[in-house]
Design an enzyme around this catalytic site. Structure first.
Site, mmCIF file in Angstrom:
data_model
loop_
_atom_site.group_PDB
_atom_site.id
_atom_site.type_symbol
_atom_site.label_atom_id
_atom_site.label_comp_id
_atom_site.label_asym_id
_atom_site.label_seq_id
_atom_site.Cartn_x
_atom_site.Cartn_y
_atom_site.Cartn_z
ATOM 1 C CG HIS A 182 26.225 27.215 4.561
ATOM 2 N ND1 HIS A 182 25.846 27.387 6.021
ATOM 3 C CD2 HIS A 182 26.063 25.721 4.728
ATOM 4 C CE1 HIS A 182 25.261 26.472 6.762
ATOM 5 N NE2 HIS A 182 25.703 25.545 6.148
HETATM 6 C C1 UD1 Z 1 27.530 20.669 4.595
HETATM 7 C C2 UD1 Z 1 26.376 20.115 5.315
HETATM 8 C C3 UD1 Z 1 25.572 21.108 6.137
HETATM 9 C C4 UD1 Z 1 26.484 22.043 7.048
HETATM 10 C C5 UD1 Z 1 27.565 22.593 6.255
HETATM 11 C C6 UD1 Z 1 28.527 23.367 6.904
HETATM 12 C C7 UD1 Z 1 25.356 18.266 4.183
HETATM 13 C C8 UD1 Z 1 24.019 17.730 3.430
HETATM 14 N N1 UD1 Z 1 25.569 19.692 4.418
HETATM 15 O O1 UD1 Z 1 27.135 21.682 3.546
HETATM 16 O O2 UD1 Z 1 24.599 20.535 6.879
HETATM 17 O O3 UD1 Z 1 25.933 23.002 7.642
HETATM 18 O O4 UD1 Z 1 28.476 21.588 5.736
HETATM 19 O O5 UD1 Z 1 29.725 24.031 6.118
HETATM 20 O O6 UD1 Z 1 26.102 17.401 4.896
HETATM 21 N N2 UD1 Z 1 33.770 22.698 -0.594
HETATM 22 C C9 UD1 Z 1 35.092 23.276 -0.300
HETATM 23 N N3 UD1 Z 1 36.038 22.853 0.380
HETATM 24 C C10 UD1 Z 1 35.511 21.968 1.436
HETATM 25 C C11 UD1 Z 1 34.264 21.487 1.581
HETATM 26 C C12 UD1 Z 1 33.449 21.912 0.705
HETATM 27 O O7 UD1 Z 1 35.302 24.170 -1.163
HETATM 28 O O8 UD1 Z 1 36.450 21.447 2.271
HETATM 29 C C13 UD1 Z 1 32.882 23.381 -1.298
HETATM 30 C C14 UD1 Z 1 32.798 22.262 -2.593
HETATM 31 O O9 UD1 Z 1 32.462 23.151 -3.574
HETATM 32 C C15 UD1 Z 1 31.515 21.773 -2.400
HETATM 33 C C16 UD1 Z 1 30.634 22.928 -1.512
HETATM 34 O O10 UD1 Z 1 31.697 23.663 -0.807
HETATM 35 O O11 UD1 Z 1 30.789 20.983 -3.366
HETATM 36 C C17 UD1 Z 1 29.527 22.041 -0.685
HETATM 37 O O12 UD1 Z 1 30.259 21.176 0.315
HETATM 38 P P1 UD1 Z 1 29.388 20.120 0.911
HETATM 39 O O13 UD1 Z 1 30.012 19.330 1.919
HETATM 40 O O14 UD1 Z 1 28.768 19.387 -0.103
HETATM 41 O O15 UD1 Z 1 28.112 20.824 1.558
HETATM 42 P P2 UD1 Z 1 28.068 22.123 2.491
HETATM 43 O O16 UD1 Z 1 27.299 23.282 1.799
HETATM 44 O O17 UD1 Z 1 29.465 22.526 3.067
#
Ligand code: UD1
Length: 388
Positions: A226
């Site tokens: 991820h």
């Molecule tokens: C975040 C953390 C990372 C952690 C990871 C675990 C930061 C900078 N990054 O990254 O350290 O290892 O979580 O998962 O805080 N999304 C969904 N559903 C959700 C949440 C996210 O669909 O419940 C999708 C959305 O498209 C979103 C993308 O995932 O834009 C990324 O989510 P985000 O929380 O920005 O970062 P992660 O890549 O999950």
């Protein structure tokens, strides 16, 4: 006795297994020692899908958050900025003695800054980890959080060394062990009861009807991916996908639990169809805590860019290829006695390491104080430090 008020914060999936033992240790301290801690749990809402959040609260018996800030997805500035604005109101209203943050996600950093600007004391669980890679958003979060913290709870001795090198006063640093391992030890018996075939059957993603059913086979590898550095560049992600589908999955079935961010990118880059069509690649929705732990216990090989999984592989002994060029968790590396090797996203290195690590097999290792008793140690220190 004067009540000690603690506000603790979670935001994203890897935070939940770190807060569960902390919540339990507070309850135990209140019951056993009459510690008189008033605890408020805040969820920033960075992760919001049931499979990324509620499922973990349920599985790990974490009480529903007292306050959910509902921040959701966005750019880093949006997430951090919105969280700070919302969390400031909480801190002003609740006036806690301590704000406790865990890990290194955007929620961690945003709430740390907010707490200090409101002159509230800050404790960081999982302090002192350093990858040295400033392009990694988590590294920025770690540096900011640790610089502001009044108590820094470190998971291993190397983290304490990092902090001392940066000039953090020795009396702020407390080596307590790895809180994630408290959860692993408390939950592993539940994971052991699950069957791999059931986990696969219940969590297969759509569009894989043509593939043979996954049986209770002995050998499979497990993949999670991820990090922006692996999934945001079409060339890098494309090469990884080619290796997985054309090579790795030829030798044994590959179970791939797909992060929402990765699914989005695979579809955007036109790689999704290839993954779904690959005969021996089984894509799974994001799994629950026990399910992933069970797969880790049974996997011949784990390929991952997750930090938490590297640590779990270390204790379980699962050969682990870390798809990164650096790690903030060197204690999990083979040269430190752990089960993981850094392979970046260079397919040649991944190929060689796969062979080597499969030959090596399972070698469990337990770094000092990864004993399942980290959370009570942390609560004891905070109670001792007391209120304002
Ligand atoms: C975040 C953390 C990372 C952690 C990871 C675990 C930061 C900078 N990054 O990254 O350290 O290892 O979580 O998962 O805080 N999304 C969904 N559903 C959700 C949440 C996210 O669909 O419940 C999708 C959305 O498209 C979103 C993308 O995932 O834009 C990324 O989510 P985000 O929380 O920005 O970062 P992660 O890549 O999950």
């Amino acid at each position: 006795m004067k009540t000690l008020k603690i506000v603790s914060v979670v935001g994203a999936r890897p935070n939940f297994m770190k807060i569960a033992p902390f919540v339990r240790a507070i309850e135990d301290a209140n019951k056993g020692n009459g510690a008189g801690i008033d605890h408020i749990l805040v969820h920033t809402g960075q992760h919001y899908d049931d499979s990324m959040s509620k499922a973990f609260f349920d599985a790990l018996n974490i009480p529903e958050a007292d306050i959910n800030l509902g921040i959701g997805s966005g750019t880093h500035a949006e997430q951090v900025g919105h969280t700070m604005i919302a969390f400031e109101k909480v801190v002003r209203q609740e006036k806690p003695d301590w704000v406790v943050v865990v890990g290194d996600v955007n929620a961690t950093c945003a709430c740390s800054i907010t707490a200090k600007k409101q002159h509230v004391r800050l404790a960081h669980i999982e302090a002192g980890l350093r990858s040295g890679d400033m392009t990694m958003p988590e590294e920025v979060n770690r540096l900011v959080t640790d610089r502001l913290s009044d108590l820094l709870f470190t998971p291993d001795r190397l983290s304490g060394d990092n902090l001392r090198r940066e000039g953090v006063a020795a009396d702020k640093i407390r080596f307590v062990g790895n809180i994630m391992i408290d959860t692993l030890e408390a939950q592993r018996h539940k994971a052991e009861e699950l069957r791999v075939a059931d986990i696969v059957g219940c969590n297969r993603m759509e569009g894989q009807g043509a593939k043979a059913d996954f049986g209770e086979q002995d050998i499979f590898s497990l993949l999670t991916l991820h990090r922006p550095s692996n999934v945001d560049d079409p060339k890098i992600l494309g090469e990884i996908v080619d290796f997985l589908t054309d090579e790795l999955a030829r030798d044994m079935p590959l179970l791939w639990t797909v992060h929402p961010r990765t699914e989005k990118q695979l579809k955007a880059f036109g790689l999704w169809d290839k993954v779904v069509a690959a005969r021996n690649v089984v894509t799974l929705r994001p799994l629950g805590y026990h399910q992933l732990l069970r797969l880790n216990m049974g996997a011949a090989l784990v390929l991952t860019d997750s930090g938490g999984l590297q640590e779990e592989c270390c204790v379980l002994g699962t050969p682990c290829l870390t798809l990164r060029w650096n790690t903030e968790r060197p204690v999990t590396l083979r040269e430190q006695g752990g089960a993981s090797v850094l392979v970046g996203n260079d397919v040649r290195r991944i190929r060689e390491a796969c062979r080597e690590m499969l030959e090596r097999g399972r070698v469990p290792s337990r770094p000092e104080l990864w004993d399942g008793k980290t959370a009570p140690r942390i609560v004891e220190v905070i109670v001792e430090a007391g209120g304002i």
